[in-house]
Design a protein around this motif. Structure first.
Motif, PDB file in Angstrom:
ATOM      1  N   SER A  95     -47.661 -61.486  51.870  1.00  0.00           N
ATOM      2  CA  SER A  95     -47.242 -62.620  51.037  1.00  0.00           C
ATOM      3  C   SER A  95     -46.380 -62.126  49.893  1.00  0.00           C
ATOM      4  O   SER A  95     -46.635 -61.067  49.319  1.00  0.00           O
ATOM      5  CB  SER A  95     -48.459 -63.340  50.459  1.00  0.00           C
ATOM      6  OG  SER A  95     -49.282 -63.826  51.474  1.00  0.00           O
ATOM      7  N   SER A  96     -45.380 -62.910  49.539  1.00  0.00           N
ATOM      8  CA  SER A  96     -44.610 -62.589  48.337  1.00  0.00           C
ATOM      9  C   SER A  96     -45.347 -63.078  47.101  1.00  0.00           C
ATOM     10  O   SER A  96     -45.274 -62.468  46.038  1.00  0.00           O
ATOM     11  CB  SER A  96     -43.213 -63.203  48.402  1.00  0.00           C
ATOM     12  OG  SER A  96     -43.284 -64.604  48.551  1.00  0.00           O
ATOM     13  N   VAL A  97     -46.092 -64.183  47.272  1.00  0.00           N
ATOM     14  CA  VAL A  97     -46.845 -64.775  46.173  1.00  0.00           C
ATOM     15  C   VAL A  97     -48.160 -65.318  46.725  1.00  0.00           C
ATOM     16  O   VAL A  97     -48.177 -65.937  47.791  1.00  0.00           O
ATOM     17  CB  VAL A  97     -46.077 -65.955  45.514  1.00  0.00           C
ATOM     18  CG1 VAL A  97     -46.860 -66.537  44.346  1.00  0.00           C
ATOM     19  CG2 VAL A  97     -44.698 -65.545  45.072  1.00  0.00           C
ATOM     20  N   VAL A  98     -49.253 -65.097  45.980  1.00  0.00           N
ATOM     21  CA  VAL A  98     -50.546 -65.693  46.317  1.00  0.00           C
ATOM     22  C   VAL A  98     -50.950 -66.580  45.145  1.00  0.00           C
ATOM     23  O   VAL A  98     -51.068 -66.116  44.012  1.00  0.00           O
ATOM     24  CB  VAL A  98     -51.627 -64.618  46.585  1.00  0.00           C
ATOM     25  CG1 VAL A  98     -52.979 -65.269  46.816  1.00  0.00           C
ATOM     26  CG2 VAL A  98     -51.236 -63.753  47.771  1.00  0.00           C
ATOM     27  N   LEU A  99     -51.153 -67.869  45.439  1.00  0.00           N
ATOM     28  CA  LEU A  99     -51.575 -68.851  44.435  1.00  0.00           C
ATOM     29  C   LEU A  99     -52.999 -69.252  44.749  1.00  0.00           C
ATOM     30  O   LEU A  99     -53.275 -69.727  45.849  1.00  0.00           O
ATOM     31  CB  LEU A  99     -50.682 -70.092  44.492  1.00  0.00           C
ATOM     32  CG  LEU A  99     -49.178 -69.861  44.432  1.00  0.00           C
ATOM     33  CD1 LEU A  99     -48.436 -71.154  44.678  1.00  0.00           C
ATOM     34  CD2 LEU A  99     -48.806 -69.268  43.093  1.00  0.00           C
TER      35      LEU A  99
END
Length: 138
Positions: A95-99
């Motif tokens: 993932s590039s970003v985990v929210l």
């Protein structure tokens, strides 16, 4: 001795230091963070992973320009499952970003584990304290 790297991008260098900084934010800050999340998501072809959250969160990301086919939405019955899913998403490095929408972390140890996972995988991570409200309060 001073080194000059003309190909270095200042924004990338600043973000490199952010990898280890799992950031905890309030739900009201989600809307403010959308441009930053979109910017991080468009840098790579990796996933944008949403842990917890709602359809509204996914819709806001799509409206901001993040392709729906690159958004991975993971539920979880309780906070423990969402914490575990967050750590696994970070450790996978896909993932590039985990929210994450966790309603708070269960312990300082969990917070430290998420920070380490983010740093090791070089994945940006944002933890939101609660889900943003579905409609504005008047």
């Amino acid at each position: 001795m001073r080194y000059n790297y003309p190909h270095a991008n200042r924004e990338f260098v600043a973000d490199t230091f952010a990898w280890g900084d799992e950031t905890t934010l309030s739900s009201t800050e989600f809307a403010v963070m959308i441009p930053r999340i979109q910017s991080l998501a468009l840098r790579t072809k990796q996933w944008v992973t949403v842990i917890g959250g709602s359809r509204d969160i996914v819709r806001q990301l799509v409206n901001a320009g993040v392709s729906r086919s690159r958004i991975r939405w993971v539920g979880g019955r309780d906070a423990d499952q969402r914490e575990w899913a967050t750590e696994q998403a970070l450790l996978a490095g896909t993932s590039s970003v985990v929210l994450s929408f966790l309603d708070g972390l269960s312990s300082p140890r969990v917070s430290q584990r998420l920070k380490m996972a983010s740093k090791v995988s070089q994945t940006h991570s944002f933890v939101f304290q609660s889900l943003p409200s579905q409609s504005p309060l008047h």
